[in-house]
Design a protein around this motif. Structure first.
Motif, PDB file in Angstrom:
ATOM      1  N   PRO A 372      25.413  43.835   9.545  1.00 35.73           N
ATOM      2  CA  PRO A 372      26.044  42.513   9.695  1.00 35.73           C
ATOM      3  C   PRO A 372      27.519  42.508   9.321  1.00 35.73           C
ATOM      4  O   PRO A 372      28.251  41.599   9.714  1.00 35.73           O
ATOM      5  N   ARG A 373      27.984  43.519   8.621  1.00 38.83           N
ATOM      6  CA  ARG A 373      29.408  43.611   8.269  1.00 38.83           C
ATOM      7  C   ARG A 373      30.261  44.003   9.459  1.00 38.83           C
ATOM      8  O   ARG A 373      31.494  43.993   9.376  1.00 38.83           O
ATOM      9  N   LEU A 374      29.594  44.378  10.561  1.00 35.72           N
ATOM     10  CA  LEU A 374      30.316  44.725  11.779  1.00 35.72           C
ATOM     11  C   LEU A 374      30.232  43.625  12.826  1.00 35.72           C
ATOM     12  O   LEU A 374      30.608  43.841  13.979  1.00 35.72           O
ATOM     13  N   GLU A 375      29.731  42.457  12.448  1.00 33.83           N
ATOM     14  CA  GLU A 375      29.740  41.305  13.344  1.00 33.83           C
ATOM     15  C   GLU A 375      31.184  40.892  13.608  1.00 33.83           C
ATOM     16  O   GLU A 375      32.067  41.100  12.758  1.00 33.83           O
ATOM     17  N   PRO A 376      31.481  40.284  14.771  1.00 30.14           N
ATOM     18  CA  PRO A 376      32.862  39.907  15.091  1.00 30.14           C
ATOM     19  C   PRO A 376      33.537  39.063  14.009  1.00 30.14           C
ATOM     20  O   PRO A 376      34.689  39.318  13.647  1.00 30.14           O
ATOM     21  N   ASP A 377      32.840  38.062  13.477  1.00 28.89           N
ATOM     22  CA  ASP A 377      33.452  37.211  12.457  1.00 28.89           C
ATOM     23  C   ASP A 377      33.777  38.005  11.187  1.00 28.89           C
ATOM     24  O   ASP A 377      34.831  37.792  10.559  1.00 28.89           O
ATOM     25  N   ALA A 378      32.868  38.908  10.816  1.00 29.27           N
ATOM     26  CA  ALA A 378      33.107  39.719   9.623  1.00 29.27           C
ATOM     27  C   ALA A 378      34.312  40.643   9.819  1.00 29.27           C
ATOM     28  O   ALA A 378      35.119  40.841   8.901  1.00 29.27           O
ATOM     29  N   LEU A 379      34.462  41.197  11.014  1.00 26.06           N
ATOM     30  CA  LEU A 379      35.608  42.069  11.288  1.00 26.06           C
ATOM     31  C   LEU A 379      36.909  41.277  11.292  1.00 26.06           C
ATOM     32  O   LEU A 379      37.951  41.756  10.820  1.00 26.06           O
ATOM     33  N   ARG A 380      36.876  40.088  11.834  1.00 23.13           N
ATOM     34  CA  ARG A 380      38.085  39.248  11.834  1.00 23.13           C
ATOM     35  C   ARG A 380      38.515  38.932  10.408  1.00 23.13           C
ATOM     36  O   ARG A 380      39.719  38.871  10.110  1.00 23.13           O
ATOM     37  N   GLU A 381      37.544  38.704   9.512  1.00 26.45           N
ATOM     38  CA  GLU A 381      37.875  38.445   8.112  1.00 26.45           C
ATOM     39  C   GLU A 381      38.551  39.652   7.469  1.00 26.45           C
ATOM     40  O   GLU A 381      39.327  39.499   6.529  1.00 26.45           O
ATOM     41  N   ARG A 382      38.266  40.840   7.991  1.00 27.02           N
ATOM     42  CA  ARG A 382      38.925  42.051   7.494  1.00 27.02           C
ATOM     43  C   ARG A 382      40.319  42.233   8.073  1.00 27.02           C
ATOM     44  O   ARG A 382      41.051  43.149   7.688  1.00 27.02           O
ATOM     45  N   GLY A 383      40.694  41.364   9.015  1.00 27.22           N
ATOM     46  CA  GLY A 383      42.003  41.473   9.640  1.00 27.22           C
ATOM     47  C   GLY A 383      42.020  42.269  10.925  1.00 27.22           C
ATOM     48  O   GLY A 383      43.103  42.590  11.443  1.00 27.22           O
ATOM     49  N   VAL A 384      40.829  42.585  11.457  1.00 32.14           N
ATOM     50  CA  VAL A 384      40.760  43.334  12.711  1.00 32.14           C
ATOM     51  C   VAL A 384      41.012  42.384  13.872  1.00 32.14           C
ATOM     52  O   VAL A 384      40.376  41.338  13.986  1.00 32.14           O
ATOM     53  N   GLU A 385      41.965  42.748  14.726  1.00 28.38           N
ATOM     54  CA  GLU A 385      42.264  41.935  15.899  1.00 28.38           C
ATOM     55  C   GLU A 385      41.320  42.334  17.034  1.00 28.38           C
ATOM     56  O   GLU A 385      41.375  43.457  17.533  1.00 28.38           O
ATOM     57  N   LEU A 386      40.460  41.399  17.424  1.00 27.35           N
ATOM     58  CA  LEU A 386      39.489  41.669  18.480  1.00 27.35           C
ATOM     59  C   LEU A 386      39.942  41.028  19.787  1.00 27.35           C
ATOM     60  O   LEU A 386      40.574  39.983  19.791  1.00 27.35           O
ATOM     61  N   GLN A 387      39.612  41.659  20.872  1.00 27.33           N
ATOM     62  CA  GLN A 387      39.950  41.166  22.208  1.00 27.33           C
ATOM     63  C   GLN A 387      38.704  41.156  23.065  1.00 27.33           C
ATOM     64  O   GLN A 387      37.872  42.078  22.982  1.00 27.33           O
ATOM     65  N   GLU A 388      38.544  40.129  23.872  1.00 29.69           N
ATOM     66  CA  GLU A 388      37.385  40.031  24.749  1.00 29.69           C
ATOM     67  C   GLU A 388      37.711  40.615  26.127  1.00 29.69           C
ATOM     68  O   GLU A 388      38.795  40.418  26.654  1.00 29.69           O
ATOM     69  N   PHE A 389      36.719  41.341  26.687  1.00 33.46           N
ATOM     70  CA  PHE A 389      36.865  41.917  28.014  1.00 33.46           C
ATOM     71  C   PHE A 389      35.719  41.419  28.898  1.00 33.46           C
ATOM     72  O   PHE A 389      34.554  41.394  28.458  1.00 33.46           O
ATOM     73  N   HIS A 390      36.068  41.004  30.105  1.00 28.91           N
ATOM     74  CA  HIS A 390      35.056  40.596  31.058  1.00 28.91           C
ATOM     75  C   HIS A 390      34.776  41.774  31.969  1.00 28.91           C
ATOM     76  O   HIS A 390      35.609  42.201  32.763  1.00 28.91           O
ATOM     77  N   LEU A 391      33.560  42.340  31.817  1.00 33.02           N
ATOM     78  CA  LEU A 391      33.195  43.556  32.548  1.00 33.02           C
ATOM     79  C   LEU A 391      32.461  43.201  33.832  1.00 33.02           C
ATOM     80  O   LEU A 391      31.613  42.309  33.866  1.00 33.02           O
ATOM     81  N   VAL A 392      32.831  43.894  34.894  1.00 36.79           N
ATOM     82  CA  VAL A 392      32.198  43.665  36.207  1.00 36.79           C
ATOM     83  C   VAL A 392      31.656  44.985  36.736  1.00 36.79           C
ATOM     84  O   VAL A 392      32.014  46.049  36.269  1.00 36.79           O
TER      85      VAL A 392
END
Length: 392
Positions: A372-392
């Motif tokens: 659960p420490r690798l969930e998106p919200d948890a990573l954002r709290e660590r300062g990790v900048e996440l980006q969403e990709f739409h895959l086709v």
């Protein structure tokens, strides 16, 4: 006197003790280039203090093999050693491996290697199966993995010089994931226009293509052998008498300039993505990037005393990534870069806790192997900048 003729007896392997953690190591004896290849073969227990290099190479054709000579005993003093004091036995190897040994041999001192074709009795199917399962441990323990690309060709020097030239003009910060030119003002017009320049030199493009089309890059084992090389190991691309030092990346053949390399949550390996220009991305395939295979893009670099290893657990009949504490030689699935678990979560007790983690949420009853420490919200709290990709 030393027997080095077709009448010399064939080398016969001494068996490895069952469940003793044993491997064979060869000592490549010093001599000048072109002299017959002489080695010693010893049985050793694979341990942290075992010092050796591992060779990553393509076997090549088994037709027209070359013979190397296994000396009966290893001299205690190299300067006092005389070839007439020992007896040799023949061992056939492929021409590609013979060429590698010629180029990797030193003139003044021995070199210790693990090479599968020599250190594993290829006629013993049971031993081969057992040693294949040990390869993750062997390449993890090696102090250096030497990559042999093969003999020189008419345009390979051109490709290698171009790689050296490009590498000499850039500095890579593997922690910050940045690439900068080495010029004082941070810019290099020659490097900036490199793509345009290369397009004007078809001979150079052909040299790159021929280099990457060598049999070595078509081997499935390449990724494992390089991935399992410890970070402090010096991965060397050996081409005749020159060497290219640095990190290695492997991507699908369909990869093109402009494609993106991304670490996607839930994927075991980085992926090569290609944009269609409208915000969508297609998956080109998996790739290997040295320095990004152990969560560095999300969690940062591992502390110095820790290394990641892929370990085979016999009782589970499976491989799992574990972390090794170099100060104690203890292994654990716990990543030291991760902090405490979020509220409500705990580690679940189970029979294989030494191999992998299992998590339980006391509030929701959720039971999962995903941290659960690798969930998106948890990573954002660590300062990790996440980006969403739409895959086709």
């Amino acid at each position: 006197m030393t027997t080095r003729s077709v009448m010399a007896p064939r080398y016969e392997y001494s068996p490895l003790r069952k469940n003793a953690g044993q491997i064979r190591l060869l000592t490549l004896l010093p001599d000048q280039f072109g002299a017959p290849i002489r080695i010693n073969i010893r049985i050793k227990r694979l341990a942290k203090k075992t010092r050796f290099e591992a060779l990553s190479y393509a076997w090549g054709s088994a037709s027209d093999p070359q013979e190397i000579y296994v000396e009966a005993k290893e001299p205690k003093t190299w300067r006092l050693w005389h070839p007439t004091s020992v007896t040799s036995k023949r061992l056939p190897v492929t021409q590609n491996l013979y060429g590698a040994l010629q180029h990797l041999r030193l003139r003044d001192r021995p070199r210790v290697f693990w090479i599968d074709a020599i250190c594993v009795d290829q006629q013993n199917l049971k031993e081969r199966g057992t040693q294949v399962l040990r390869m993750p441990d062997i390449y993890t323990q090696a102090k250096r993995v030497v990559v042999w690309l093969g003999p020189e060709s008419y345009n390979s020097t051109l490709a290698m010089k171009a790689i050296d030239d490009i590498g000499s003009r850039i500095a890579v910060d593997w922690y910050l994931k940045t690439i900068k030119t080495t010029s004082k003002d941070g810019s290099d017009p020659n490097l900036r226009e490199l793509g345009h320049d290369l397009r004007q030199h078809p001979d150079l493009w052909l040299a790159f293509k021929d280099l990457l089309n060598r049999p070595y890059f078509r081997r499935l084992w390449v990724v494992q052998e390089i991935y399992l090389a410890k970070e402090r190991a010096q991965i060397r691309l050996t081409h005749r008498k020159s060497a290219y030092h640095g990190r290695l990346g492997l991507a699908p053949k369909a990869t093109e300039p402009g494609d993106k390399i991304c670490v996607l949550l839930g994927c075991e390996s980085p992926l090569v993505l290609r944009s269609d220009g409208s915000g969508n991305h297609a998956v080109v395939g998996e790739c290997y990037i040295d320095g990004m295979m152990s969560g560095e893009a999300l969690l940062g670099k591992l502390p110095k005393k820790w290394t990641v290893a892929c370990k085979y657990f016999h009782e589970l009949h499976n491989n799992h990534n574990v972390l090794i504490d170099s100060t104690t030689d203890q292994t654990t699935p716990q990543d030291p870069r991760l902090g405490p678990l979020p509220a409500g979560w705990k580690l679940e007790n189970h029979m294989e806790m030494h191999a992998y983690n299992w998590y339980y949420n006391k509030r929701t009853g959720e039971d999962t192997q995903f941290d659960p420490r690798l969930e998106p919200d948890a990573l954002r709290e660590r300062g990790v900048e996440l980006q969403e990709f739409h895959l086709v």
